[in-house]
Structures are given as structure tokens and as C-alpha cells.
Design a protein around this motif. Structure first.
Motif, PDB file in Angstrom:
ATOM      1  N   THR A   1       0.826  -1.216   0.000  1.00 60.60           N
ATOM      2  CA  THR A   1       0.000   0.000   0.000  1.00 60.60           C
ATOM      3  C   THR A   1       0.855   1.259   0.000  1.00 60.60           C
ATOM      4  N   SER A   2       2.147   1.102   0.195  1.00 61.91           N
ATOM      5  CA  SER A   2       3.063   2.243   0.139  1.00 61.91           C
ATOM      6  C   SER A   2       4.385   1.779  -0.448  1.00 61.91           C
ATOM      7  N   ALA A   3       5.101   2.709  -1.070  1.00 62.19           N
ATOM      8  CA  ALA A   3       6.412   2.413  -1.649  1.00 62.19           C
ATOM      9  C   ALA A   3       7.411   3.426  -1.108  1.00 62.19           C
ATOM     10  N   TYR A   4       8.473   2.916  -0.480  1.00 61.54           N
ATOM     11  CA  TYR A   4       9.546   3.758   0.037  1.00 61.54           C
ATOM     12  C   TYR A   4      10.735   3.690  -0.910  1.00 61.54           C
ATOM     13  N   SER A   5      11.437   4.814  -1.022  1.00 65.79           N
ATOM     14  CA  SER A   5      12.594   4.856  -1.902  1.00 65.79           C
ATOM     15  C   SER A   5      13.609   5.857  -1.362  1.00 65.79           C
ATOM     16  N   TRP A   6      14.881   5.461  -1.357  1.00 69.20           N
ATOM     17  CA  TRP A   6      15.951   6.373  -0.958  1.00 69.20           C
ATOM     18  C   TRP A   6      16.313   7.262  -2.136  1.00 69.20           C
ATOM     19  N   VAL A   7      16.432   8.567  -1.887  1.00 68.03           N
ATOM     20  CA  VAL A   7      16.707   9.552  -2.932  1.00 68.03           C
ATOM     21  C   VAL A   7      17.847  10.452  -2.465  1.00 68.03           C
TER      22      VAL A   7
ATOM     23  N   ALA B   1      19.132  10.503   5.930  1.00 64.50           N
ATOM     24  CA  ALA B   1      20.202   9.652   6.451  1.00 64.50           C
ATOM     25  C   ALA B   1      21.499  10.069   5.771  1.00 64.50           C
ATOM     26  N   TYR B   2      22.616   9.720   6.396  1.00 63.59           N
ATOM     27  CA  TYR B   2      23.919  10.152   5.898  1.00 63.59           C
ATOM     28  C   TYR B   2      24.783   8.961   5.482  1.00 63.59           C
ATOM     29  N   PHE B   3      25.559   9.161   4.427  1.00 62.52           N
ATOM     30  CA  PHE B   3      26.710   8.321   4.147  1.00 62.52           C
ATOM     31  C   PHE B   3      27.930   9.024   4.727  1.00 62.52           C
TER      32      PHE B   3
ATOM     33  N   ASP C   1      21.122   6.999  10.151  1.00 60.11           N
ATOM     34  CA  ASP C   1      19.935   7.834  10.159  1.00 60.11           C
ATOM     35  C   ASP C   1      20.299   9.170  10.800  1.00 60.11           C
ATOM     36  N   ALA C   2      19.742  10.263  10.258  1.00 60.35           N
ATOM     37  CA  ALA C   2      20.078  11.589  10.770  1.00 60.35           C
ATOM     38  C   ALA C   2      19.670  11.770  12.227  1.00 60.35           C
TER      39      ALA C   2
ATOM     40  N   VAL D   1      17.491  11.103   1.363  1.00 62.80           N
ATOM     41  CA  VAL D   1      16.203  11.336   2.021  1.00 62.80           C
ATOM     42  C   VAL D   1      15.250  10.240   1.579  1.00 62.80           C
ATOM     43  N   ARG D   2      14.701   9.546   2.537  1.00 62.73           N
ATOM     44  CA  ARG D   2      13.735   8.507   2.191  1.00 62.73           C
ATOM     45  C   ARG D   2      12.421   9.173   1.794  1.00 62.73           C
ATOM     46  N   HIS D   3      11.915   8.746   0.658  1.00 61.39           N
ATOM     47  CA  HIS D   3      10.648   9.266   0.147  1.00 61.39           C
ATOM     48  C   HIS D   3       9.615   8.146   0.162  1.00 61.39           C
TER      49      HIS D   3
END
Length: 307
Positions: free
Chosen positions: A110-116, A137-139, A278-279, A300-302
Motif C-alpha cells: 500500500t506504500s512504496a519507500y525509496s531512498w533519494v 540519512a547520511y553516508f 539515520d540523521a 532522504v527517504r521518500h
């Protein structure tokens, strides 16, 4: 030029997909072997389906798509998309996203998360496709060849620092520690590890996981803190998880384990160290700053609601 999106095929697509991921996100450790392994050992409930985008027969994009089966919240899907920088703006990214969303919706998400990546072009792309920003979040990167690592010190009385390979005959205590610390990780998608046999196959047996460079603090035979290490066949080393059991926190044991792992890695010839946080994970960010890590990129996770 026509872009074709199709299922990832192992092993023939592995080298091309790994090349794209390294070019798109050079802070992430990946190899052709690890991508083929991830597909072969994915949990059945994850409905894992990696995709590739081809342009004139060459792989120019890829995506890791599936369900967060270890989340206590049902219906959580993810689609992490990578497009080679030299092939952006030609439709590969949007084509992969559409295919991923169709698959996830059919699989019950029902939802889709994606790192951007937190860069204007990347965020604008995500927003055009209906994704809204969530947690950052940080690298982080450390020049391991020149860093002035804290000296190795003698552990407190009753504490030993050993490599993870010391648990080769029975890794279950490490699984239990990994499960406890992962459950406490800040983030917008919770995770619960309950399947030991799958952890053995997917984590303990992963080709990037280094049992010799993973350091564990042990008290009375029980692992109470650890720093899990990964390598990708180059001079790059990464820590994928550092944590401490709840009843042993505040004693500096995570620092001891991570310092031991970093020293082991440098002695083995690794010259770059990467990690991610994670920030909102202030304690771990402080530890990494103490070691000399510097933020090299922000994601940023979207999230987008499906259906």
C-alpha cells in the motif's frame, strides 16, 4: 533510443547492474556476486524482484524492489532505483519506477519507500512521480589509509574483543544481538528479525560480510556489542551495523568493537571506510565523528501511497 525494463537475470546481469549501482551511489558497497546472492537468498515473503533498464542492449539502470517482510506494519514496499549518471534524463528511471509500483501494488503493498539523494535534480524527480520526503540519512567516509585511529586499549575487566568468526560453530547469539539492536534503530520503517535460518543464509552467509573484520565484545561468553563489517573485493570496507545490547549500553563497548574492526581493516590493506546513519541517530553519529568520519552524501527517504 528505446528503454526496456525487465527482470534482473543472474548471473548474466550481475556485473552490469553492479557497475550501475557503483556509478550512481559510490558510497555503497556492492559486487556482481552480492547482487546474484541477494536474489538467490531473498526471503519468500519479501517478494523480491530486482529490475534492470536496458538501452540499446546495455544495462543503464536497475532497482531493488520488494516488500519489507520483516516490518511489523503490513503493506510496506520499497523500490530503490539506480540510473547510471551518463544515462539520466532518457526515461530509464521513470520507466523502472512505474514497473516497480505496478509490481508492488499487485503484491499487496500500500506504500512504496525509496531512498533519494539529497540533490535538487534527484528530489525533483521523486516529487514529479508523487513521492514525498520523509527521514534523511547520511553516508559517511573515513580515509582509512591516513586516519589517526584511536589507539587500541585493553578492554574493561571481564570483556573480550573477538572476531565474529569465533562464533562460527554457533552464530545464534550474534543473531539475537543483531535482532535486538536492529529493532532499536531509528527510521520510518521498523524491522523485526525473527527467522534465524534466514538470517544464517542471508546475513551470516552473505558474500560481502566479513567474519574476520567484524568485531564483537563478549562478556561471560555472551556477545554484547558488535560492529559488522563488509568488503566488496576492492580496497573499500564498510560497517553495516554497530550496536550494543540494552543492558550493556553506556560503557563504550560499541566504540571498542568498532575501533578493533577499523584497526583490523587497515592492517588488512583497506584504505577507505564507509558507513551510514539515520540523521536522528545522534549517539552513532557522535561515535563516527569521534573516529574521524565525515559526511560525504545525504539521502532522504521518500514515500508514495499506492492504489
Amino acid at each position: 533510443m528505446t528503454v526496456i525494463v525487465r527482470d534482473f537475470r543472474a548471473p548474466q546481469d550481475a556485473a552490469g547492474a553492479a557497475r550501475v549501482q557503483r556509478a550512481a551511489l559510490p558510497f555503497l558497497l556492492v559486487s556482481a556476486e552480492s547482487l546474484a546472492f541477494d536474489l538467490a537468498h531473498a526471503h519468500p515473503l519479501a517478494r523480491f524482484r530486482p529490475l534492470v533498464a536496458e538501452e540499446d542492449g546495455a544495462i543503464v539502470g536497475t532497482a531493488q524492489v520488494g516488500l519489507a517482510h520483516d516490518s511489523p506494519e503490513p503493506g510496506v514496499g520499497y523500490a530503490n532505483v539506480f540510473v547510471h549518471p551518463e544515462h539520466r534524463g532518457r526515461g530509464a528511471g521513470s520507466s523502472i519506477v512505474r514497473a516497480a509500483e505496478e509490481y508492488l501494488a499487485a503484491a499487496g503493498a500500500t506504500s512504496a519507500y525509496s531512498w533519494v539523494l539529497d540533490e535538487p535534480a534527484h528530489r525533483a524527480f521523486a516529487e514529479r512521480l508523487g513521492y514525498r520526503p520523509s527521514r534523511p540519512a547520511y553516508f559517511l567516509r573515513l580515509d582509512l589509509a591516513t586516519a589517526k585511529l584511536p589507539r587500541l586499549r585493553t578492554p574493561p575487566e571481564g570483556v573480550r574483543i573477538v572476531p565474529a568468526s569465533a562464533f562460527a560453530n554457533d552464530p545464534r547469539p550474534l543473531f539475537e544481538l543483531d535482532a535486538e539492536t536492529t529493532a532499536d534503530e531509528p527510521g520510518d520503517v521498523d524491522a523485526e528479525f525473527t527467522d534465524y535460518e534466514h538470517w544464517l543464509a542471508e546475513t551470516w552467509g552473505h558474500p560481502l560480510f566479513s567474519r574476520e573484520l567484524t568485531s564483537v565484545a563478549v562478556v561471560d561468553g555472551r556477545p554484547v556489542a558488535f560492529s559488522a563489517a563488509r568488503t566488496d573485493g576492492s580496497a573499500r570496507y564498510g560497517t553495516s551495523m554497530t550496536g550494543t545490547a540494552g543492558d550493556f549500553r553506556g560503557r563504550g563497548l560499541a566504540k571498542l568493537a568498532k575501533n578493533d574492526s577499523l584497526h583490523r581493516a587497515r592492517a588488512a590493506g583497506f584504505t577507505e571506510a564507509f558507513t551510514g546513519n539515520d540523521a536522528g541517530n545522534g549517539p552513532m553519529l557522535a561515535i563516527n565523528k569521534w573516529f574521524g568520519y565525515e559526511i560525504c552524501a545525504t539521502e532522504v527517504r521518500h514515500v508514495r501511497t499506492l492504489g
